[in-house]
Design a protein around this motif. Sequence first.
Motif: not given
Length: 343
Positions: A90-91, A102-112
Amino acid sequence: MSDSPLSAPRATDGRAPDVFHAGGWVPMKQFAEHDAVDFVVIGTGAGGGPLIARLAEMGYSVIGFDAGAYFRPLEDFASDETSQSQLFWTDERLVDGANPLKMGSNNSGKAVGGSTVHFAMVSLRFRPEWFKSRSKLGYGADWPLDWREMWQYYSRAERDLAIAGPVSYPWGPRRPRYPYRAHEINGAAALLARGAEAMGYRWTETPLATVSAPRGNSPSCVYRGFCRVGCSTNAKQSQLVTYIPRALKAGAEIRDLAMVGRIEVDVEGRATGVHYHRNGHWHFQRAKNVIVAGYAIETPRLLLSSATDRFRDGLANSSGLVGRYLMTQSNQAAYGVMDDMVR
């Protein structure tokens, strides 16, 4: 000291989280920053995860960097909407142009494990005509690869990820049988299937990256319905529970909560390492080769921000196409009206 995956890196001191056991650890090789490792791979998702594992298994020294946290699914994920934000990237990220995303929420993940940790498991193959969508269908762009070349990689990935799919797939060329039988459809899906048959449409179960029977450390799917916020039963075959453990076992290092901000190159234009931010400080890791596998947004952003006097338009951008014609994950759906209630 908090063991929250978001508060501090977990992959340190010669160990990494054991993704198959709550609170567990596995040994991990660590490299010194002054050692020029053979490969630095930026991103541990669908592109980076298999590369890290295969390069390490071939004997190369490899470090995988990810800006996201290192989760243990069995303890860090819950069947609760309020916990889902820990996976979302969500950055602020600006994706401008004639058709901004439109970026954020469920269209881009941040994790190993990247976005595979929160994708919905749908594991379709591109059909042959989609590889030549511009010349055959009149939209998009033609791929430089032939579909037959990609077919062998699909088969390898489907084996490694234990894809559960139908015995006979009714569209496109014949394909090898999926490693696992198709996942049982639920009542709503059965109702929709009857509707498709009534309209004369063919249907089949969706190929899914989920085990449909217990396998090793992974149980069968229990239909908890929270695939996109992290599977707490380890039934979903993400990079986090497949290629990343393989990579660690083969001698790779994973650096979580490590955001790469710039690729350094020498006077000849060859990569020499990466600048990354971790634990509140900037660091530099030497490397002989740098592979960028940071998704449709982070890959061009990193290449552009690594511009030099010699490469004023960013790295790998002699064509001027880096950051242009951006395509992220698309979605498709069909809608209909049913006589019966669809829950």
